[in-house]
Write a protein that holds these residues in place. Structure first.
Motif, PDB file in Angstrom:
ATOM      1  N   ALA A 311      24.157  -7.391 -10.210  1.00 24.72           N
ATOM      2  CA  ALA A 311      23.031  -6.651  -9.629  1.00 24.72           C
ATOM      3  C   ALA A 311      22.073  -7.574  -8.896  1.00 24.72           C
ATOM      4  CB  ALA A 311      22.288  -5.884 -10.730  1.00 24.72           C
ATOM      5  N   GLU A 312      21.785  -8.733  -9.493  1.00 26.38           N
ATOM      6  CA  GLU A 312      20.839  -9.651  -8.871  1.00 26.38           C
ATOM      7  C   GLU A 312      21.471 -10.396  -7.694  1.00 26.38           C
ATOM      8  OE1 GLU A 312      19.040 -12.017 -12.018  1.00 26.38           O
ATOM      9  OE2 GLU A 312      17.440 -10.504 -12.121  1.00 26.38           O
ATOM     10  N   LYS A 313      22.778 -10.648  -7.761  1.00 31.37           N
ATOM     11  CA  LYS A 313      23.468 -11.320  -6.657  1.00 31.37           C
ATOM     12  C   LYS A 313      23.319 -10.534  -5.355  1.00 31.37           C
ATOM     13  CE  LYS A 313      28.075 -12.802  -5.140  1.00 31.37           C
ATOM     14  NZ  LYS A 313      29.520 -12.912  -5.515  1.00 31.37           N
ATOM     15  N   TYR A 314      23.435  -9.215  -5.435  1.00 36.33           N
ATOM     16  CA  TYR A 314      23.351  -8.365  -4.247  1.00 36.33           C
ATOM     17  C   TYR A 314      21.976  -7.715  -4.099  1.00 36.33           C
ATOM     18  CZ  TYR A 314      28.375  -9.053  -4.023  1.00 36.33           C
ATOM     19  OH  TYR A 314      29.622  -9.625  -3.942  1.00 36.33           O
ATOM     20  N   ASN A 315      21.020  -8.112  -4.957  1.00 37.19           N
ATOM     21  CA  ASN A 315      19.649  -7.597  -4.926  1.00 37.19           C
ATOM     22  C   ASN A 315      19.610  -6.075  -5.041  1.00 37.19           C
ATOM     23  OD1 ASN A 315      16.869  -7.953  -4.887  1.00 37.19           O
ATOM     24  ND2 ASN A 315      16.723  -7.801  -2.651  1.00 37.19           N
ATOM     25  N   LEU A 316      20.477  -5.541  -5.900  1.00 35.82           N
ATOM     26  CA  LEU A 316      20.487  -4.102  -6.155  1.00 35.82           C
ATOM     27  C   LEU A 316      19.472  -3.724  -7.225  1.00 35.82           C
ATOM     28  CD1 LEU A 316      24.356  -3.543  -6.305  1.00 35.82           C
ATOM     29  CD2 LEU A 316      22.839  -3.348  -4.323  1.00 35.82           C
ATOM     30  N   GLY A 317      19.137  -4.681  -8.074  1.00 33.47           N
ATOM     31  CA  GLY A 317      18.202  -4.443  -9.166  1.00 33.47           C
ATOM     32  C   GLY A 317      17.801  -5.768  -9.786  1.00 33.47           C
ATOM     33  N   ILE A 318      17.047  -5.695 -10.869  1.00 31.52           N
ATOM     34  CA  ILE A 318      16.524  -6.881 -11.551  1.00 31.52           C
ATOM     35  C   ILE A 318      16.926  -6.844 -13.014  1.00 31.52           C
ATOM     36  CG2 ILE A 318      14.383  -8.011 -12.315  1.00 31.52           C
ATOM     37  CD1 ILE A 318      13.107  -7.143  -9.724  1.00 31.52           C
ATOM     38  N   TYR A 319      17.227  -8.006 -13.550  1.00 35.26           N
ATOM     39  CA  TYR A 319      17.577  -8.110 -14.969  1.00 35.26           C
ATOM     40  C   TYR A 319      16.360  -8.575 -15.753  1.00 35.26           C
ATOM     41  CZ  TYR A 319      20.164  -9.468 -19.187  1.00 35.26           C
ATOM     42  OH  TYR A 319      20.636  -9.587 -20.482  1.00 35.26           O
ATOM     43  N   CYS A 320      15.974  -7.801 -16.757  1.00 30.08           N
ATOM     44  CA  CYS A 320      14.878  -8.172 -17.653  1.00 30.08           C
ATOM     45  C   CYS A 320      15.445  -8.209 -19.065  1.00 30.08           C
ATOM     46  CB  CYS A 320      13.737  -7.155 -17.550  1.00 30.08           C
ATOM     47  SG  CYS A 320      12.322  -7.531 -18.604  1.00 30.08           S
ATOM     48  N   ASN A 321      15.879  -9.384 -19.505  1.00 31.27           N
ATOM     49  CA  ASN A 321      16.571  -9.478 -20.797  1.00 31.27           C
ATOM     50  C   ASN A 321      15.620  -9.491 -21.985  1.00 31.27           C
ATOM     51  OD1 ASN A 321      15.490 -11.984 -20.373  1.00 31.27           O
ATOM     52  ND2 ASN A 321      17.359 -13.127 -20.821  1.00 31.27           N
ATOM     53  N   ASN A 322      14.331  -9.492 -21.723  1.00 31.57           N
ATOM     54  CA  ASN A 322      13.333  -9.412 -22.789  1.00 31.57           C
ATOM     55  C   ASN A 322      12.378  -8.269 -22.452  1.00 31.57           C
ATOM     56  OD1 ASN A 322      11.239  -9.718 -24.635  1.00 31.57           O
ATOM     57  ND2 ASN A 322      11.319 -11.950 -24.595  1.00 31.57           N
ATOM     58  N   ILE A 323      12.418  -7.221 -23.247  1.00 27.08           N
ATOM     59  CA  ILE A 323      11.612  -6.033 -22.963  1.00 27.08           C
ATOM     60  C   ILE A 323      10.122  -6.359 -22.844  1.00 27.08           C
ATOM     61  CG2 ILE A 323      10.856  -3.821 -23.963  1.00 27.08           C
ATOM     62  CD1 ILE A 323      13.678  -3.389 -24.939  1.00 27.08           C
ATOM     63  N   LYS A 324       9.674  -7.402 -23.540  1.00 30.29           N
ATOM     64  CA  LYS A 324       8.260  -7.773 -23.473  1.00 30.29           C
ATOM     65  C   LYS A 324       7.839  -8.179 -22.069  1.00 30.29           C
ATOM     66  CE  LYS A 324       8.083  -9.371 -28.284  1.00 30.29           C
ATOM     67  NZ  LYS A 324       7.868 -10.546 -29.186  1.00 30.29           N
ATOM     68  N   ASN A 325       8.813  -8.537 -21.223  1.00 34.06           N
ATOM     69  CA  ASN A 325       8.489  -8.976 -19.859  1.00 34.06           C
ATOM     70  C   ASN A 325       8.439  -7.834 -18.849  1.00 34.06           C
ATOM     71  OD1 ASN A 325       8.380 -11.655 -20.713  1.00 34.06           O
ATOM     72  ND2 ASN A 325      10.564 -11.987 -20.313  1.00 34.06           N
ATOM     73  N   ILE A 326       8.675  -6.614 -19.302  1.00 32.82           N
ATOM     74  CA  ILE A 326       8.732  -5.490 -18.364  1.00 32.82           C
ATOM     75  C   ILE A 326       7.423  -5.315 -17.597  1.00 32.82           C
ATOM     76  CG2 ILE A 326       8.736  -2.946 -18.291  1.00 32.82           C
ATOM     77  CD1 ILE A 326      11.118  -2.999 -20.129  1.00 32.82           C
ATOM     78  N   TYR A 327       6.304  -5.494 -18.268  1.00 32.04           N
ATOM     79  CA  TYR A 327       5.012  -5.352 -17.595  1.00 32.04           C
ATOM     80  C   TYR A 327       4.928  -6.286 -16.393  1.00 32.04           C
ATOM     81  CZ  TYR A 327       0.045  -5.864 -16.600  1.00 32.04           C
ATOM     82  OH  TYR A 327      -1.167  -5.936 -15.952  1.00 32.04           O
TER      83      TYR A 327
END
Length: 380
Positions: A311-327
Motif C-alpha cells: 500500500a505504501e509503495k504505491y501510495n494507496l494508503g498508510i500503515y499505522c502499526n501502533n493505534i496510539k499514533n492514529i491521531y
C-alpha cells in the motif's frame, strides 16, 4: 457451442474470494458464448470441510498465532494440504465434473489448486486449470502449482513470488485483482459529490468480512480528537457489533453508527474521507477503487504481512502499526488543506485498473479447449 467454465471459490473464508468471483461473473454474464458455474470448494468436502471453511472467522478473530501456524504449515507442506483436500472432495468433485462437463476450471482459492489437479490427473480428465491469485504479495506456494495451465497474478510482486516457486514466466499473466463495478468511483459520483458538501470529517472503520481488530480504540481516538462522524463495520462478528454499540453510541450519540455485514458497503466507502482497515487485499483495493485514502491498522500473519508495504509503495494508503499514533497520522493527512489526502487519491486513480475483471475474462475466454480430451468417468 458454449464454453463451460467451472469456478472454484469460497463463501466463508473472509469475503475476498467471493467478491472476486462476483466481479468476474458480472463480465461473464455479458458473454453469450460462456456458461459459468460457481461452487464453494469447501462444500465439496461436505460438513467437515464446510466447518473448516467457517472456522476461518473464529481463528482470525481470536487466535492469530494459530492462523500463523496454519499458514506456515501450508507453506512448508503444500503437498500435504493438497492430499488432504483431494481425499475429502474426491467423490463430489468428480460427480460435479460429470454433471457440468467444464471446458476449463478457474480456481480462486489456494486450497483447491493442487487438489483438483491431482484428481483430474488420476481420472484422466484433460481439463485446463487456471489459478487466479487472490493475494497481493505474500503468497503461499499453494497458489503456485506448476501443473496449472496459467496463473493469473494480481500484481508484479505476486508474479515474482511465483517465479521463485518455479513457475515459468510464460505461464503467468499479471492482470490485476478484479473488483466489482459498484466500487468504481466513476460509477458512484453522485454519492461522492454529496460527501463534498459536508464539512465534518467522515471516517469508516472496518476489518474485512470477519470484523477482526480493535475498532473500539480507533473509534475513540477519532471521536475524541476530531470533528467527525464514524461508521464502523463489524462484519459477521455479531458479538463485536453489540459490544461496540453498547460502549460507543451512548457516549457519542449519532456521530457513530455500528453496522453488521452490509451489502451496500461501497456507499459507506465512497462517502468517507478516510477508511481504517486491516490489510485485506480485497478491501484495500475496493477502498482504493472508491478513491478513498485508507489507513491500515493491522495485518493477519501470513498472506497479509506484505500488504502494508504494498500500500505504501504505491501510495494507496498508510500503515499505522501502533493505534496510539492514529491521531498524529490523521493530523498529518489533513495538514495544508488535506495535501497528503489528495496525493493518495491521485495515486489511487493512477494505480487502479477498472478493466481488470474484463481483462481476466478476456484472457480466460481466449484459452482454447479440446472437448475430445475430456475422459469418461472411471469408478471412484
Amino acid at each position: 457451442m458454449k464454453k463451460n467454465i467451472l469456478i472454484i471459490s469460497s463463501n466463508h473464508t473472509g469475503n475476498g474470494h467471493k467478491s472476486i468471483t462476483e466481479a468476474l461473473c458480472e463480465k461473464f454474464k455479458m458473454r453469450e458464448n460462456v456458461n459459468v458455474h460457481v461452487v464453494d470448494g469447501f462444500s465439496l468436502g461436505g460438513k467437515p470441510l464446510i466447518a473448516v471453511g467457517k472456522s476461518y472467522g473464529v481463528i482470525t478473530r481470536n487466535a492469530e498465532g494459530l492462523w500463523d501456524l496454519i499458514f506456515d504449515v501450508s507453506s512448508v507442506k503444500p503437498e500435504l494440504i493438497n492430499e488432504i483436500i483431494e481425499i475429502t472432495i474426491k467423490e463430489k468433485f468428480i460427480k460435479l465434473i460429470e454433471e457440468i462437463k467444464p471446458d476449463l476450471i478457474l480456481s480462486v482459492h489456494p486450497n483447491f489448486n493442487g487438489s483438483i489437479i491431482n484428481l483430474l490427473d488420476k481420472y484422466n480428465y484433460k481439463i485446463p486449470v487456471v489459478t487466479l491469485i487472490a493475494d497481493l504479495i505474500s503468497i503461499s506456494p499453494l497458489w503456485a502449482d506448476k501443473r496449472a495451465e496459467y496463473i493469473i497474478s494480481p500484481t508484479v510482486e505476486a508474479k515474482d513470488k511465483c517465479l521463485q516457486y518455479g513457475i515459468p514466466n510464460n505461464r503467468i499473466r499479471v492482470l490485476g485483482l478484479p473488483v466489482r463495478s459498484r466500487f468504481h468511483y466513476n460509477n458512484i459520483t453522485n454519492l461522492k459529490q454529496s460527501k463534498e458538501d459536508r464539512k465534518r470529517l467522515n471516517c469508516l472503520i472496518m476489518s474485512g468480512g470477519e470484523g477482526v481488530g480493535n475498532m473500539k480504540k480507533v473509534a475513540n481516538i477519532l471521536l475524541k480528537n476530531f470533528d467527525c462522524n464514524v461508521n464502523i463495520i463489524a462484519g459477521r462478528n455479531k458479538q463485536l457489533k453489540k459490544k461496540l454499540e453498547l460502549s460507543l453510541t451512548h457516549i457519542y450519540g449519532d456521530r457513530v453508527k455500528v453496522h453488521g455485514f452490509v451489502d451496500n458497503i461501497q456507499e459507506l466507502m465512497i462517502t468517507s474521507d478516510i477508511a481504517f482497515t486491516r490489510a485485506s487485499p480485497n478491501v484495500m483495493l475496493e477502498v482504493a477503487s472508491c478513491n478513498v485514502p485508507f489507513i491500515i491498522t493491522g495485518a493477519l500473519p501470513g498472506q497479509e504481512e506484505g500488504n502494508p508495504y504494498f500500500a505504501e509503495k504505491y501510495n494507496l494508503g498508510i500503515y499505522c502499526n501502533n493505534i496510539k499514533n492514529i491521531y498524529n497520522v490523521v493530523c498529518e493527512l489533513e495538514k495544508n488543506n488535506n495535501e497528503k489526502l489528495e496525493e493518495i487519491k491521485r495515486a489511487q486513480r493512477k494505480y487502479i485498473n477498472f478493466n481488470s475483471a474484463e481483462d481476466v475474462v478476456d484472457f480466460i475466454d481466449s484459452i482454447p479447449v479440446d472437448r475430445s480430451k475430456i475422459s469418461v468417468l472411471r469408478s471412484v
